[in-house]
Structure formats: C-alpha cells, structure tokens
Design a protein around this motif. Structure first.
Motif, PDB file in Angstrom:
ATOM      1  N   ASP A 148       0.773  -1.145   0.198  1.00  0.00           N
ATOM      2  CA  ASP A 148      -0.008  -0.062  -0.017  1.00  0.00           C
ATOM      3  C   ASP A 148       0.885   1.153  -0.036  1.00  0.00           C
ATOM      4  O   ASP A 148       0.294   2.288  -0.672  1.00  0.00           O
ATOM      5  CB  ASP A 148      -0.942   0.201   1.037  1.00  0.00           C
ATOM      6  CG  ASP A 148      -2.036  -1.048   1.212  1.00  0.00           C
ATOM      7  OD1 ASP A 148      -2.572  -1.438  -0.115  1.00  0.00           O
ATOM      8  OD2 ASP A 148      -2.729  -1.458   2.094  1.00  0.00           O
ATOM      9  N   ASP A 149       2.028   1.099   0.735  1.00  0.00           N
ATOM     10  CA  ASP A 149       2.789   2.472   0.574  1.00  0.00           C
ATOM     11  C   ASP A 149       3.540   2.582  -0.676  1.00  0.00           C
ATOM     12  O   ASP A 149       3.620   3.860  -1.172  1.00  0.00           O
ATOM     13  CB  ASP A 149       4.082   2.166   1.723  1.00  0.00           C
ATOM     14  CG  ASP A 149       3.246   2.078   3.231  1.00  0.00           C
ATOM     15  OD1 ASP A 149       2.979   3.087   3.436  1.00  0.00           O
ATOM     16  OD2 ASP A 149       3.633   1.094   3.645  1.00  0.00           O
ATOM     17  N   TYR A 152       0.634   4.298  -2.546  1.00  0.00           N
ATOM     18  CA  TYR A 152       0.322   5.541  -2.303  1.00  0.00           C
ATOM     19  C   TYR A 152       1.688   6.532  -2.822  1.00  0.00           C
ATOM     20  O   TYR A 152       1.367   7.764  -3.307  1.00  0.00           O
ATOM     21  CB  TYR A 152       0.435   5.780  -0.753  1.00  0.00           C
ATOM     22  CG  TYR A 152       0.292   7.183  -0.329  1.00  0.00           C
ATOM     23  CD1 TYR A 152      -0.723   7.613  -0.038  1.00  0.00           C
ATOM     24  CD2 TYR A 152       1.494   7.856   0.259  1.00  0.00           C
ATOM     25  CE1 TYR A 152      -0.939   9.148   0.309  1.00  0.00           C
ATOM     26  CE2 TYR A 152       1.574   9.124   0.525  1.00  0.00           C
ATOM     27  CZ  TYR A 152       0.420   9.711   0.837  1.00  0.00           C
ATOM     28  OH  TYR A 152       0.104  10.928   1.265  1.00  0.00           O
ATOM     29  N   THR A 153       2.823   6.039  -2.849  1.00  0.00           N
ATOM     30  CA  THR A 153       4.103   6.852  -3.423  1.00  0.00           C
ATOM     31  C   THR A 153       3.582   6.880  -4.969  1.00  0.00           C
ATOM     32  O   THR A 153       3.749   8.303  -5.286  1.00  0.00           O
ATOM     33  CB  THR A 153       5.185   6.112  -3.281  1.00  0.00           C
ATOM     34  OG1 THR A 153       5.462   5.799  -1.990  1.00  0.00           O
ATOM     35  CG2 THR A 153       6.198   6.868  -3.860  1.00  0.00           C
ATOM     36  N   GLU A 155       0.903   7.171  -6.322  1.00  0.00           N
ATOM     37  CA  GLU A 155      -0.270   8.185  -6.816  1.00  0.00           C
ATOM     38  C   GLU A 155       0.113   9.640  -6.389  1.00  0.00           C
ATOM     39  O   GLU A 155      -0.102  10.601  -7.214  1.00  0.00           O
ATOM     40  CB  GLU A 155      -1.505   7.867  -5.604  1.00  0.00           C
ATOM     41  CG  GLU A 155      -2.351   6.660  -6.052  1.00  0.00           C
ATOM     42  CD  GLU A 155      -3.070   6.042  -4.917  1.00  0.00           C
ATOM     43  OE1 GLU A 155      -3.034   6.687  -4.016  1.00  0.00           O
ATOM     44  OE2 GLU A 155      -3.938   5.191  -5.123  1.00  0.00           O
ATOM     45  N   GLN A 156       0.840   9.804  -5.449  1.00  0.00           N
ATOM     46  CA  GLN A 156       1.501  11.074  -5.042  1.00  0.00           C
ATOM     47  C   GLN A 156       2.576  11.863  -6.104  1.00  0.00           C
ATOM     48  O   GLN A 156       2.369  12.788  -6.609  1.00  0.00           O
ATOM     49  CB  GLN A 156       2.114  11.080  -3.789  1.00  0.00           C
ATOM     50  CG  GLN A 156       1.468  10.800  -2.694  1.00  0.00           C
ATOM     51  CD  GLN A 156       0.270  11.467  -2.341  1.00  0.00           C
ATOM     52  OE1 GLN A 156       0.464  13.003  -2.498  1.00  0.00           O
ATOM     53  NE2 GLN A 156      -1.016  11.138  -2.118  1.00  0.00           N
ATOM     54  N   GLU A 208       2.425   6.432   3.806  1.00  0.00           N
ATOM     55  CA  GLU A 208       1.166   7.059   3.684  1.00  0.00           C
ATOM     56  C   GLU A 208       0.696   7.518   5.023  1.00  0.00           C
ATOM     57  O   GLU A 208       0.199   8.838   5.364  1.00  0.00           O
ATOM     58  CB  GLU A 208       0.146   5.968   3.253  1.00  0.00           C
ATOM     59  CG  GLU A 208      -1.159   6.815   3.123  1.00  0.00           C
ATOM     60  CD  GLU A 208      -2.383   5.717   2.354  1.00  0.00           C
ATOM     61  OE1 GLU A 208      -3.455   6.176   2.288  1.00  0.00           O
ATOM     62  OE2 GLU A 208      -2.059   4.615   2.521  1.00  0.00           O
ATOM     63  N   THR A 212       0.287  11.609   5.671  1.00  0.00           N
ATOM     64  CA  THR A 212      -1.387  12.131   6.107  1.00  0.00           C
ATOM     65  C   THR A 212      -1.388  12.910   7.583  1.00  0.00           C
ATOM     66  O   THR A 212      -2.064  13.882   7.490  1.00  0.00           O
ATOM     67  CB  THR A 212      -1.992  10.749   6.102  1.00  0.00           C
ATOM     68  OG1 THR A 212      -2.150  10.175   4.854  1.00  0.00           O
ATOM     69  CG2 THR A 212      -3.650  11.271   6.442  1.00  0.00           C
TER      70      THR A 212
END
Length: 543
Positions: A148-149, A152-153, A155-156, A208, A212
């Motif tokens: 998931d990390d 997330y990376t 996506e950013q 993430e 956040t």
C-alpha cells in the motif's frame, strides 16, 4: 514472448550488490569504496570517465571509524526534503533521498538490477509487472512497509507534475496490492526503461500514514539506513544512523550535509579540519588541495550534465530562431569555460545537448560556429529591437558564465541584464507552464539512460525549463520506451537529436570537472557521472 526479465534469485542478486554497490545487505567490512563513473552500455559514447577509486575499508575489527562526519555539499542548496516538489531538483537533495529512502530495485550497471524493497519481480511484456516485497521492513516512524505504501507513493508522484518524481512513475496506469507483500503494476504502454526509472533516487518509497498525519514533514519518513534529525532549508541537513534498519548499518553514526556559499570559507573550513568532505571548492583552489596528498585524498569526476544556455521558446523574442542563432554564434565558448571553470572545464565541441556518458549520443551533429559577423546578421533578422534581455542564473559558476556572456553579446549590440537567484527559486522561475524567464544559464540534467532525454524535452517534464513542445519529438519520446530492439531505439534517439539541433532550445557550453576533496581516511562514497551520489556508507578511519 519469453520472459524479458526472469525472477531474480535473491542470493545471486545480493552477491552482485556486494560486489558493485554499497549495498544495504553487506557486512560493514565488505562495503566498497568510492566508485566514480558508472558502467557504460555497448551503445554509450567513447567519453572516458575519470575514475579515482580508493580501496574498501580494511577488513580489520581493530580499525576505528569516526562517529560523525561533516560534508560541504556542491553549489546547489537543499531547499526541501520532498520528492513531490519541483524545488527538489538539486543534486544534493537526491543524496539525501538515497540516504533516507529505499527503492524497489537498485541499479547494478550494464542494464542489470538488484533487489531493494522488492526481492524479486516478473514481467512478460514490459507492461505488466509483479513485484514480491520484503516483509521485514519498517519505516522510521515504526510503520510496517507494505504494498500500500508503494501504491500511495505512485499516486502522489503522478499528481506531482513538474517534479522529477512525476516522470519516474508517470507511465503507471494501475498499481494493485495482490496481498500486503505482492504488488502488480500495469503501465499505460510497454516501457523498457521502467526499471531504470524506479531505481533512481527520486523513486524512494514514502509512508502514507506519515504524510497524512504531517503533510509538511511527512516526506522525511522513509525506510532507509539514515533518518532525518534536523533540517534548516538552504543551510544544512542532519542525519542519524537508522539502528533498526533491515539491512546492515552504516559505519558512521551522524552526518551533517551543509551548504556554504563563500568559496573562501569552504577552503578555510577544509584546511582547519571543520569539515571532512568538500564537493564544491573554487576551481582556483582545487590544484593546491589536490597536490597536498599528505593531508587530503581527492576524487575527480566529470558531470554527465552539460552546462548550457536555455531559451524560453514561448517568449516572442528569444524564442525566435534567428535570435537564438545570433546568441549561439556570438559566444566564444573557450573564453566562457576558462573564466567559469579554469582548468576544470571541458569545452563542448558537438552540437547535440546530451549527457556526457548517456547512451545513444549522436557525435555527428556540428556545433554552431563562433562567428561575430554572422551573429550580427542573425540578430538583424530577428524581432529584437534593442530591448534588455534577461539572463537568469544561479550558483557562482553560472553567474560568472552569465557575466562573460553579457560582455560577448554586447559586442553584437544585444543588451542583457543578469538576474541572480538560488537554484530552487530558479527551478520555479523557469517551470514549464509558468515560465517567467527569457534566457538562463544552468545545467541540462541527464542520467546515463537515454530515457532521461524526456526530462529535457517532454511537455511538462521537470527539467523542461525552456517550455519546449514539439509534437514530433513528443511522439518519438512516447515511442522510444516501447522499442525492445536496441538498434531501433538507438536510431530513434539519434534522429531526435538531429531534429532538435535544427531548432535548438538550448546551447551547450561546457562540461564541468568536479572534485570531492576529502581529509585522509574518508572513503565509502559512490560517485557517479549523473551526480546521484550515494553517501549511505561513507566513513572516516581515525587513529
């Protein structure tokens, strides 16, 4: 199609890492010393790097290492520790990224990659990739690393247009966690350069939860073998060893990376023992330190990045072909190089704007010749009408270059004004889509992979500071990563260089030879022509 990349045997890959990289999985006594330059591919140009490789640290348990090291970085400030911002476009910022983040894979040279956060990977077509991830990795905030990390990376990164990290992950269409430690990545199209892109310092994985909970400093949290301790933007970065690192620990416990603007101060601090490494001595002082072999060890290297003049292609005056040709014809590059670099500059004699050791360099493109009378003819045919043209620049070397350029252009009746700023500010000032510059003196960053050509010429790319937008080149840049045939790829990049040379948005001037001046006993650095230095395992032997 046969599998293009077979699942790597973890043991074999780690063995390669022990040999070639300052690997995270090494024993302290096995960490290699400095490497300058990187292995060239069969299609790389004939330019020869200047290796100066010290031996690895002694395999002796009685050897003592300094607990703390002080490093004066090069002439680029570290403004942010955030790969998703355009201000992270400086070389020493990537040094920090290498220290606090881990990547999925690490480059081994010769087109080979070894495991990082990924232990193995498969692809049938260079479009769909399955990564098996480590299950024993923790972020600096204690969070367990999972797929998931990585998602997330990605996506950013895809949302960070204008930052180098955007280009590393922009081709990802979907990223899916098959389970916490299995990741599927599907690209928009075939990309044979994908592994290279994700092995770069900007491609480190962030957490993430950290980002956040702390949008301002959450990017300080990685899984790397160093942790952030303190940061004063444009001044210094302090790091401490990550004693909970999943791989081997660094030999040093604390490192400070400092920006020192005054050349005389750098020399004084090196001579007084206030710093252990200086990456940015004045070229005037370099021969003296280099000759003092009793007290210093110096590692010389030639940057892969060309120092150049850029023209804002959207500006009605400087974007004009005749105006650009007038400027190029008016410049005595030898005079500019000597004034800016002394004996540590190499005048560019070829007409392509391309990396010193980047694969597929076209050596057959002629340089625009120095011809003052021809420059006057070009200027008369341009829309220039006596206006004052701005030349933006940052760092001392480029400021000197701009001053000499200003004098030379005055000889053909072209008025200029120099606008000085720091590198991060200049990156924002010349950003694609919001370009406020007219001309600038800066660097054209390129890695050893031809894929980095995209960074200079693709619309919206982080280093496209000239607002270049040629649909023909854009299409070719999109096509290049899909070509699995080496000779076909080479031909395409050679052709792109020829097309751009007909209507050049940049004018290459010189290559800068650099030197890391170190006090005796310093080693363990991995220096490369692309300036993405790896300082994770730097050390200093003490008596």
């Amino acid at each position: 199609m046969k599998k293009a990349i077979r699942t790597l045997c973890l043991i074999m890959s780690i063995t390669m890492l022990l040999t070639i990289l300052a690997s995270c999985g090494q024993k302290a006594s096995e960490k290699p010393g400095t490497e300058t330059g990187t292995p060239s591919t069969s299609s790389a140009p004939s330019a020869t790097p200047t290796p100066n490789t010290p031996p690895p640290p002694p395999d002796d348990e009685n050897v003592k290492y300094a607990e703390e090291l002080d490093v004066i970085i090069d002439n680029n400030k570290i403004a942010v520790i955030n790969p998703f911002l355009s201000a992270s476009n400086t070389s020493p910022t990537t040094w920090v990224f290498n220290m606090i983040y881990d990547k999925l894979v690490y480059g081994l040279g010769e087109g080979e990659y070894g495991p990082g956060l990924a232990t193995s990977w498969d692809t049938e077509d260079y479009k769909t990739f399955i990564f098996k991830l480590r299950d024993d990795v923790y972020f600096h905030n204690g969070e367990h690393f999972t797929a998931d990390d990585v998602i997330y990376t990605i996506e950013q990164a895809r949302a960070a247009e204008g930052a180098p990290v955007h280009d590393r992950w922009a081709d990802v269409e979907t990223a899916t966690a098959v389970d916490p430690y299995t990741l599927e990545i599907v690209l928009k199209t075939v990309n044979v350069d994908f592994f290279y892109n994700i092995s770069q310092p900007q491609s480190g994985i962030v957490n993430e939860k950290a980002m956040t909970e702390d949008p301002e400093n959450g990017t300080w949290i990685g899984t790397g073998c160093w942790k952030m301790a303190d940061f004063a933007p444009n001044d210094y970065v302090k790091l401490v060893r990550n004693d909970d690192y999943w791989g081997d620990k660094a030999l040093t416990q604390r490192i400070t990376l400092r920006y020192v603007p005054e050349m005389s101060t750098k020399l004084m601090q090196l001579q007084n023992g206030e710093t252990d490494v200086c990456f940015s001595l004045d070229p005037v002082d370099m021969p003296m330190i280099e000759a003092d072999t009793e007290n210093y060890t110096c590692y010389k290297y030639t940057y892969n990045n060309i120092d150049l003049i850029g023209f804002n292609m959207e500006d009605p005056i400087v974007g004009d072909w005749n105006f650009r040709m007038a400027v190029m014809s008016a410049l005595d590059l030898e005079e500019i190089t000597i004034a800016s670099c002394g004996d540590y500059g190499i005048v560019e004699t070829e007409g392509t704007v391309y990396g010193y050791e980047t694969e597929f360099r076209n050596h057959d493109i002629p340089k625009v010749p120095y011809d003052v009378e021809k420059a006057k003819e070009y200027l008369a045919a341009s829309p220039y009408n006596g206006e004052e043209i701005e030349i933006a620049c940052a760092i001392a070397t480029y400021i000197i270059s701009a001053e000499v350029i200003q004098e030379q252009l005055a000889k053909i009746g072209l008025k200029t004004v120099i606008k000085q700023m720091d590198p991060p500010s200049m990156g924002a000032y010349c950003a694609y889509g919001d370009n406020k510059s007219q001309m600038f003196v800066h660097v054209g960053p390129q890695t050893l992979s031809a894929a980095s050509y995209r960074n200079l010429y693709y619309p919206g790319a982080g280093y496209n500071r000239v607002s270049y937008n040629n649909p023909v080149i854009t299409e070719m840049l999109d096509r290049a990563p899909t070509l699995t045939d080496l000779e076909e790829r080479k031909a395409l990049y050679m052709e792109m260089q020829e097309i751009i040379a007909q209507d050049p948005p940049y004018f290459s001037m010189y290559w800068l030879q650099h030197m890391a001046a170190c006090v005796k006993g310093v080693g363990g650095m991995v220096l490369s022509a692309d300036s993405y230095f790896d300082l994770r395992y730097i050390y200093k032997i003490i008596d």
